[in-house]
Enzyme design. Structure first.
Site, mmCIF file in Angstrom:
data_model
loop_
_atom_site.group_PDB
_atom_site.id
_atom_site.type_symbol
_atom_site.label_atom_id
_atom_site.label_comp_id
_atom_site.label_asym_id
_atom_site.label_seq_id
_atom_site.Cartn_x
_atom_site.Cartn_y
_atom_site.Cartn_z
ATOM 1 N N GLY A 21 -16.548 -31.559 24.059
ATOM 2 C CA GLY A 21 -16.447 -33.003 24.279
ATOM 3 C C GLY A 21 -15.470 -33.390 25.376
ATOM 4 N N ASN A 68 -26.435 -30.606 18.422
ATOM 5 C CA ASN A 68 -25.569 -31.009 17.314
ATOM 6 C C ASN A 68 -25.265 -32.487 17.506
ATOM 7 O OD1 ASN A 68 -23.552 -31.447 15.478
ATOM 8 N ND2 ASN A 68 -22.055 -30.056 16.433
ATOM 9 N N GLU A 97 -14.655 -28.777 14.523
ATOM 10 C CA GLU A 97 -14.281 -30.095 13.998
ATOM 11 C C GLU A 97 -14.119 -30.047 12.486
ATOM 12 O OE1 GLU A 97 -17.413 -32.277 15.950
ATOM 13 O OE2 GLU A 97 -16.383 -31.996 17.859
ATOM 14 N N HIS A 114 -17.916 -25.212 12.262
ATOM 15 C CA HIS A 114 -17.664 -25.909 13.532
ATOM 16 C C HIS A 114 -16.165 -26.235 13.618
ATOM 17 C CE1 HIS A 114 -17.635 -28.982 16.624
ATOM 18 N NE2 HIS A 114 -18.796 -28.500 17.012
ATOM 19 N N GLU A 154 -17.639 -21.385 20.830
ATOM 20 C CA GLU A 154 -17.299 -22.706 21.350
ATOM 21 C C GLU A 154 -15.789 -22.811 21.508
ATOM 22 O OE1 GLU A 154 -20.498 -25.868 20.346
ATOM 23 O OE2 GLU A 154 -19.155 -25.697 18.641
ATOM 24 N N SER A 162 -19.339 -28.789 26.093
ATOM 25 C CA SER A 162 -19.658 -29.582 27.294
ATOM 26 C C SER A 162 -20.807 -29.019 28.117
ATOM 27 C CB SER A 162 -18.411 -29.765 28.175
ATOM 28 O OG SER A 162 -17.417 -30.484 27.478
ATOM 29 N N LYS A 201 -23.809 -34.451 15.574
ATOM 30 C CA LYS A 201 -22.541 -34.852 14.940
ATOM 31 C C LYS A 201 -22.745 -36.157 14.147
ATOM 32 C CE LYS A 201 -20.098 -32.245 18.410
ATOM 33 N NZ LYS A 201 -18.898 -32.024 19.203
#
Ligand code: PGA
Length: 249
Positions: A172, A9, A98, A96, A166, A211, A11
């Site tokens: 991250g 991904n 985010e 996701h 996730e 991560s 991003k």
């Protein structure tokens, strides 16, 4: 058991030059040494065509990071699932964390996006995962369960659906969930998938994300019911992404 899927991904990263270069590098590696897992990269929308061109003829597949619920129409700034299919994608990430956090996307919307993706012939990668506060208050499994029940489309099966677990606090941050926690979450998701989709739920791959890097990939990928990885930061470096792919048991 299906081969594991290692999905990158990217991003909101990459310009035409760097994106094409990264894709070329991965494609060349995959052409010369067939990977023991399925490989997918999900670049930002403006890179779909150049990255697709660079990947052509290689085993690395192309995916996108989000789609709208409608196939076309007056939705400024959005991208529709049939457009992604037209650009050569066969997967799309939806839900996701985010997008859930930054765009207020709730389960029902994620479910509609996943349904739209399937209607366009794409495999949605539906993301779920708890926040740190939810985990410390003992609610991780309940949160995962309500996201799975609320976000999944009707269709299951290994080609039609991928789920990604996730934990939000692991994305991250350099922190990964422990193997027992990953095993517990994945077992719970598997039980839900088989309850919802019967036999088709048994074949749905459940990716772990958060991560994942070359140092922890083998351990993460070795956990029961982990069908692959959704990789953010480490997918932007060809060496790291390739090392993760090489960690598939
Ligand atoms: P990360 O991102 O690997 O950088 O933690 C994973 C993701 O958000 O899919």
């Amino acid at each position: 058991m299906a081969r594991k899927l290692i999905a990158g991904n990217w991003k909101m990263n990459g310009l035409e030059g760097t994106g094409r270069e990264l894709a070329r590098d991965l494609a060349a590696r995959a052409r010369s040494a067939a990977p023991g897992c399925d490989l997918l990269v999900c670049p930002p929308a403006q890179l779909l065509f150049p990255v697709g061109e660079a990947l052509a003829g290689s085993p690395v597949q192309l995916g996108a990071q989000d789609c709208h619920t409608e196939p076309s129409g007056a939705h400024t700034g959005d991208i529709a699932a049939p457009m992604l299919a037209d650009a050569g994608c066969n997967h799309v990430i939806v839900g996701h964390s985010e997008r859930r956090a930054n765009h207020g996307e709730a389960d029902a919307l994620v479910r509609n996006k996943a349904t739209a993706a399937q209607a366009a012939g794409l495999t949605p990668i539906v993301c779920v995962g708890e926040t740190e506060a939810e985990r410390t208050s003992g609610q991780a499994l309940a949160v995962i369960e309500s996201q799975v029940r609320g976000s999944l489309p009707d269709g299951g099966g290994s080609e039609a659906l991928v789920v990604a677990y996730e934990p939000v606090w692991a994305i991250g941050t350099g922190r990964t969930a422990t193997s027992p926690d990953i095993a517990e979450a994945h077992a719970h998701i598997r039980a839900l998938l088989t309850a919802i989709h019967d036999d088709a739920g048994r074949d749905v791959r459940i990716l772990y994300g958060g991560s994942v890097n070359p140092d922890n990939a083998a351990e993460n990928l070795g956990v029961a019911e982990v069908g692959g990885a959704l990789v953010g930061g480490a997918s932007l470096k060809a060496d790291d992404f390739w090392a993760i792919a090489g960690s598939c048991p």
